[in-house]
Design an enzyme around this catalytic site. Structure first.
Site, PDB file in Angstrom:
ATOM      1  N   SER A 175       0.870  -1.176   0.000  1.00 45.96           N
ATOM      2  CA  SER A 175       0.000   0.000   0.000  1.00 45.96           C
ATOM      3  C   SER A 175       0.905   1.223   0.000  1.00 45.96           C
ATOM      4  O   SER A 175       2.059   1.148   0.435  1.00 45.96           O
ATOM      5  CB  SER A 175      -0.892   0.020   1.244  1.00 45.96           C
ATOM      6  OG  SER A 175      -1.516   1.281   1.398  1.00 45.96           O
ATOM      7  N   TYR A 190      -1.552  -0.163  10.238  1.00 47.56           N
ATOM      8  CA  TYR A 190      -1.748  -0.604   8.859  1.00 47.56           C
ATOM      9  C   TYR A 190      -0.493  -0.341   8.024  1.00 47.56           C
ATOM     10  O   TYR A 190      -0.012  -1.224   7.302  1.00 47.56           O
ATOM     11  CB  TYR A 190      -2.960   0.117   8.246  1.00 47.56           C
ATOM     12  CG  TYR A 190      -3.257  -0.315   6.828  1.00 47.56           C
ATOM     13  CD1 TYR A 190      -3.753  -1.585   6.567  1.00 47.56           C
ATOM     14  CD2 TYR A 190      -3.042   0.553   5.757  1.00 47.56           C
ATOM     15  CE1 TYR A 190      -4.021  -1.992   5.267  1.00 47.56           C
ATOM     16  CE2 TYR A 190      -3.313   0.158   4.453  1.00 47.56           C
ATOM     17  CZ  TYR A 190      -3.805  -1.110   4.212  1.00 47.56           C
ATOM     18  OH  TYR A 190      -4.064  -1.506   2.926  1.00 47.56           O
TER      19      TYR A 190
END
Length: 269
Positions: free
Chosen positions: A156, A169
């Site tokens: 990501s 995350y």
């Protein structure tokens, strides 16, 4: 979300390749399944939510006139190593091997370091990092045996750029990107390619969760992100799925160890 329906309009770059996709019931995972099937693959649709996986299979069969013996639905929790072993065995019994692994399963936990509990850390690391590693562990022997294959993992932009209140995350996605690089080194001698994809802001339900977390409407969230990247728009799941097909195919036979940023130029600015 737009998905082409005519197989004739797609080249068969994945013809008869067995593509195993985790997190396949999600908004990006499901489009990856559709797109791989359109390119001729035999598709393993695996997800912790069996109903979601089954729906993806039904949609593919209905929209593509695909043969049911080329699509398989599996319930799979990637933190359960025994379940992974059984899933891989089931695919091998059906189709003999696996050619491509797409690790798209993930969970999303956001917050500052003070906000995240020990249990939160354990859960997100268990799914996003350990889970990815475990399924790679059990697929790699097949790829080594045939001396070919492609492993595609999902990083990501949160694992590349620092972002406010995205500590857990972002940490797990940075770990996945580095895991993929290390796998590329170890598995290269066996002609196994390992790459990661790091999406930016993509139009999915997760974006709605991010907007909520930031106390923004969806439109405000999209506008805010679009203004700070080269391409002044939000990405689509189909654009991510197209990149997966490229990495899975022989079109990129000399690419390994790469982290491909599909972020509209967000990390460039």
């Amino acid at each position: 979300m737009s998905i082409r329906k005519e197989n004739e309009s797609w080249s068969q770059v994945l013809l008869d390749k067995v593509v195993f996709i985790t997190g396949a019931g999600g908004s990006i995972g499901s489009v990856i399944c559709h797109t791989c099937a359109m390119h001729g693959a035999k598709v393993v649709v695996s997800d912790i939510n069996k109903k979601a996986a089954d729906k993806v299979v039904v949609d593919i069969l209905e929209t593509q006139n695909e043969q049911s013996d080329r699509i398989m639905s599996l319930e799979l929790d990637i933190v359960n190593e025994q379940a992974i072993e059984q899933a891989v065995e089931q695919v091998v019994d059906q189709w003999g091997t696996i050619h491509v692994l797409v690790n798209a399963a993930a969970i999303f936990t956001w917050g500052s370091i003070e906000d995240i509990s020990a249990d939160d850390w354990l859960h997100i690391l268990n799914v996003n990092v350990r889970g990815c590693a475990l399924i790679v562990k059990h697929v790699v022997p097949l790829l080594k045996q045939q001396r070919s294959g492609s492993i595609i993992q999902f990083g990501s932009i949160s694992g590349v750029n620092g972002q406010a209140s995205f500590v857990p995350y972002g940490t797990t996605k940075a770990a996945v990107i580095q895991m993929t690089r290390n796998l590329a080194v170890d598995l290269g001698p066996f002609n196994i390619r390992c790459n990661s994809i790091s999406p930016g802001c993509i139009k999915t339900p997760v974006t709605a969760q991010v907007a909520d977390f930031k106390n923004l409407t969806m439109d405000e969230c999209f506008q805010q992100r679009s203004e700070v990247q080269c391409l002044k728009r939000i990405g689509t799941p189909q654009e991510i799925a197209n990149l997966v097909v490229f990495l899975a195919s022989d079109l990129c036979s000399f690419i390994t160890g790469a982290n491909l940023l599909a972020d509209g130029g967000y990390t460039t600015v």
